[in-house]
Design a protein around this motif. Structure first.
Motif, mmCIF file in Angstrom:
data_model
loop_
_atom_site.group_PDB
_atom_site.id
_atom_site.type_symbol
_atom_site.label_atom_id
_atom_site.label_comp_id
_atom_site.label_asym_id
_atom_site.label_seq_id
_atom_site.Cartn_x
_atom_site.Cartn_y
_atom_site.Cartn_z
ATOM 1 N N LYS A 13 0.837 -1.205 0.000
ATOM 2 C CA LYS A 13 0.000 0.000 0.000
ATOM 3 C C LYS A 13 0.874 1.258 0.000
ATOM 4 O O LYS A 13 0.569 2.228 -0.688
ATOM 5 N N ALA A 17 1.153 4.190 -2.798
ATOM 6 C CA ALA A 17 0.976 5.603 -2.443
ATOM 7 C C ALA A 17 2.173 6.442 -2.895
ATOM 8 O O ALA A 17 2.008 7.599 -3.298
ATOM 9 N N THR A 22 0.582 10.047 -3.401
ATOM 10 C CA THR A 22 -0.300 10.405 -2.292
ATOM 11 C C THR A 22 0.314 10.234 -0.907
ATOM 12 O O THR A 22 -0.209 10.784 0.068
ATOM 13 N N MET A 26 -0.602 12.641 2.263
ATOM 14 C CA MET A 26 -1.318 12.057 3.391
ATOM 15 C C MET A 26 -0.560 12.286 4.700
ATOM 16 O O MET A 26 -1.147 12.661 5.716
ATOM 17 N N GLN A 72 -5.752 4.251 3.785
ATOM 18 C CA GLN A 72 -4.864 4.483 2.654
ATOM 19 C C GLN A 72 -3.618 3.599 2.663
ATOM 20 O O GLN A 72 -3.053 3.316 1.606
#
Length: 97
Positions: A13, A17, A22, A26, A72
């Motif tokens: 993950k 990201a 992202t 984040m 996320q």
């Protein structure tokens, strides 16, 4: 209460990201929200890990802070109450002599 947030991110993950741009956003948004007095980024057991020390004013903040990491980054989150040296001294002064 001063709290240590530990967020161990899922590698896949977090890789995703990073690739889609992202992760930095984040983390920045999380730091703006909790305003940590200290934030450190390292690895723990081979996983990207963030440590943030901040003042938690209300335990109702816990889900708001953790959910972006869960949703996320599929992160494992721990909250640990912590003290700095001044806190320890104040606590020790309250002990009976």
């Amino acid at each position: 209460m001063r709290v240590l947030l530990k967020a161990c991110m899922d590698t896949e993950k977090a890789n995703e990201a990073i690739r889609n741009g992202t992760l930095g956003k984040m983390l920045q948004e999380s730091m703006e929200q909790i305003r940590p007095e200290a934030a450190y980024f390292t690895t723990d057991h081979g996983r990207r890990t963030a440590y943030m020390v901040f003042d938690m004013e209300d335990s109702a903040q816990m889900p708001v802070i953790a959910e972006p990491f869960f949703l996320q980054l599929d992160a494992e989150i721990t909250y640990t109450p912590v003290m700095n040296a001044e806190d320890v001294q104040r606590g020790l002064a309250q002990l009976g002599r």
